[in-house]
Write a protein that holds these residues in place. Structure first.
Motif, PDB file in Angstrom:
ATOM      1  N   GLY A  62       8.247 -11.694  13.179  1.00  0.00           N
ATOM      2  CA  GLY A  62       8.077 -10.265  12.986  1.00  0.00           C
ATOM      3  C   GLY A  62       9.081  -9.662  12.032  1.00  0.00           C
ATOM      4  O   GLY A  62      10.038 -10.315  11.605  1.00  0.00           O
ATOM      5  N   GLY A 238       1.157 -11.588  12.630  1.00  0.00           N
ATOM      6  CA  GLY A 238       2.288 -10.926  13.264  1.00  0.00           C
ATOM      7  C   GLY A 238       2.985 -11.788  14.296  1.00  0.00           C
ATOM      8  O   GLY A 238       4.192 -11.658  14.519  1.00  0.00           O
ATOM      9  N   PHE A 283       5.507  -4.827   6.294  1.00  0.00           N
ATOM     10  CA  PHE A 283       4.314  -5.136   7.078  1.00  0.00           C
ATOM     11  C   PHE A 283       3.289  -4.009   7.047  1.00  0.00           C
ATOM     12  O   PHE A 283       2.134  -4.209   7.431  1.00  0.00           O
ATOM     13  CB  PHE A 283       4.700  -5.405   8.535  1.00  0.00           C
ATOM     14  CG  PHE A 283       5.120  -6.819   8.807  1.00  0.00           C
ATOM     15  CD1 PHE A 283       5.896  -7.514   7.894  1.00  0.00           C
ATOM     16  CD2 PHE A 283       4.763  -7.455   9.979  1.00  0.00           C
ATOM     17  CE1 PHE A 283       6.296  -8.811   8.142  1.00  0.00           C
ATOM     18  CE2 PHE A 283       5.147  -8.748  10.247  1.00  0.00           C
ATOM     19  CZ  PHE A 283       5.920  -9.441   9.317  1.00  0.00           C
ATOM     20  N   ILE A 306      -0.969  -6.556  13.394  1.00  0.00           N
ATOM     21  CA  ILE A 306       0.234  -7.171  12.833  1.00  0.00           C
ATOM     22  C   ILE A 306       1.514  -6.709  13.535  1.00  0.00           C
ATOM     23  O   ILE A 306       2.492  -7.453  13.612  1.00  0.00           O
ATOM     24  CB  ILE A 306       0.318  -6.906  11.309  1.00  0.00           C
ATOM     25  CG1 ILE A 306       1.229  -7.948  10.659  1.00  0.00           C
ATOM     26  CG2 ILE A 306       0.806  -5.481  11.022  1.00  0.00           C
ATOM     27  CD1 ILE A 306       1.145  -7.974   9.155  1.00  0.00           C
ATOM     28  N   SER A 310       5.314  -7.895  17.759  1.00  0.00           N
ATOM     29  CA  SER A 310       6.736  -7.532  17.741  1.00  0.00           C
ATOM     30  C   SER A 310       7.108  -6.707  18.965  1.00  0.00           C
ATOM     31  O   SER A 310       8.174  -6.906  19.559  1.00  0.00           O
ATOM     32  CB  SER A 310       7.067  -6.752  16.464  1.00  0.00           C
ATOM     33  OG  SER A 310       6.988  -7.574  15.328  1.00  0.00           O
TER      34      SER A 310
END
Length: 398
Positions: A62, A238, A283, A306, A310
């Motif tokens: 990430g 991701g 991102f 994506i 994280s």
């Protein structure tokens, strides 16, 4: 983890919303701002705690600066602060990038729009090349990582996928250093103790402290694209993307240009350009690519896909920060991952160079961008603005 006074979710949200608007310059700049404002000025955390959190962001996939925002939000306001910080930090970049995608789809085919893209691409290529060069000292920690970079680059050029290369490099480095530790321990058992005037010395000649290095168009809509498939592809990216956000280029090249044909190579470069031009994490490129592929629906599902991993990873690892960062097993794994990420970035940079530098004008812009970067090293946003101006001049006088 921290001993500082806890704050409110509203305080966390407002701070990271503001930071998301001004956060140009890439992950290193974002984290530097967080340290100055949150550790030194506002005392949300200490330098030592901030370094611990930074180490953990390099152990999970990430975007590093986004995950640092989440860690700091959790430190200040618990798990609600974690999710608020992440959402507010990426919101400005995502909104701006999707707005650029709308303008790109609407005006990109006009002479002015085409000229802007022509001017921005060489400047973007120079920024990526500088990132690859700048990361070499962090990724190349010895002869073994230097060799690993060449092996991964050769394999990538031969068509091996990014995910097996990244994890393979990490586990190869971990296996090698585990073997070295075992052999060193056995050798030391067979040695007679040497006189040591300094009592309590514990470090042998083969012990090594590993540092965790921060690694740091046409009309909208593609026929036959499933929103669920688009979401799953970005979710995979991701969940698996280690290293700098620029490695995203390599993943998206494979998934959307080579395998599915949802984007052209030029569209991919333009998407990365939009992510670089806007503040916040690179991102946010996902929102641009998603819009080009499937309109507003594609922009939303790509962004969700994506960034969602994280949030999950930081939620799971934040309580483990004190132990995980200092793990002797994680450090060599990250050395291998960082070496593989550098190799992938180098390969995709060469591919983009062949695509973008197709005439004297773009080659001249690229050379000018490199000279400015080496001499002045300005904020990348200024370079992209210069590219826009150069592109408009070309559109007017060509």
């Amino acid at each position: 983890m921290t001993t500082t006074v806890r704050g409110s979710v509203a305080e966390v949200s407002w701070y990271f919303l503001r930071l998301g608007v001004i956060a140009f310059g890439g992950p290193a700049a974002h984290i530097a701002i967080m340290r100055r404002e949150l550790a030194r000025e506002r005392h949300w955390t200490t330098d030592q705690e901030l370094v611990d959190m930074l180490g953990v962001t390099n152990l999970i996939p990430g975007p590093n600066s986004t995950e640092m925002a989440m860690h700091l939000g959790a430190t200040r306001a618990g798990w609600r602060g974690l999710w608020a910080a992440g959402f507010c930090f990426i919101l400005p970049a995502t909104a701006l990038t999707i707005a650029l995608a709308w303008a790109y789809v609407r005006y990109g085919a006009t002479p002015a729009g085409a000229g802007i893209i022509l001017g921005v691409q060489p400047f973007m290529l120079a920024i990526i090349a500088q990132a690859v060069w700048g990361l070499r000292t962090a990724a190349l920690k010895g002869v073994e990582t230097f060799v690993l970079v060449f092996v991964v680059a050769f394999a990538a050029a031969a068509g091996v996928g990014e995910v097996p290369l990244i994890f393979g490099a990490g586990f190869a480095m971990l296996a090698m250093h585990t073997a070295v530790r075992l052999l060193t321990a056995q050798s030391r058992k067979n040695l007679q103790p040497l006189p040591n005037p300094r009592k309590g010395g514990k470090k042998g000649p083969f012990r090594r402290n590993f540092a965790v290095a921060p690694v740091a168009l046409a009309a909208s809509g593609t026929p036959g694209v499933s929103a669920w498939e688009l979401f799953l592809v970005f979710l995979k990216i991701g969940a698996l993307l280690y290293g700098s956000g620029y490695v995203l280029l390599s993943f998206m090249q494979t998934e959307f240009v080579d395998h599915r044909g949802w984007l052209t190579q030029a569209q991919l470069v333009d998407a990365i350009s939009a992510g670089q031009f806007t503040p916040g994490p690179v991102f946010s490129t996902a929102g641009f690519a998603g819009y080009v592929i499937d309109g507003w629906r594609g922009a939303v599902v790509a962004t969700l896909g994506i960034f969602l991993p994280s949030f999950v990873f930081v939620t799971a690892t934040h309580p483990l920060v004190p132990r995980l960062r200092r793990s002797p097993w994680a450090a060599p794994f990250l050395d291998g991952v960082n070496a593989a990420a550098l190799a992938l970035m180098a390969v995709v940079t060469l591919r983009l160079a062949f695509e973008v530098l197709d005439g004297w004008y773009t080659a001249g812009l690229f050379a000018a961008a490199v000279a400015v970067l080496l001499r002045l090293n300005p904020n990348s946003a200024w370079l992209v603005i210069a590219g826009v101006g150069a592109g408009l001049l070309h559109a007017v006088f060509a």
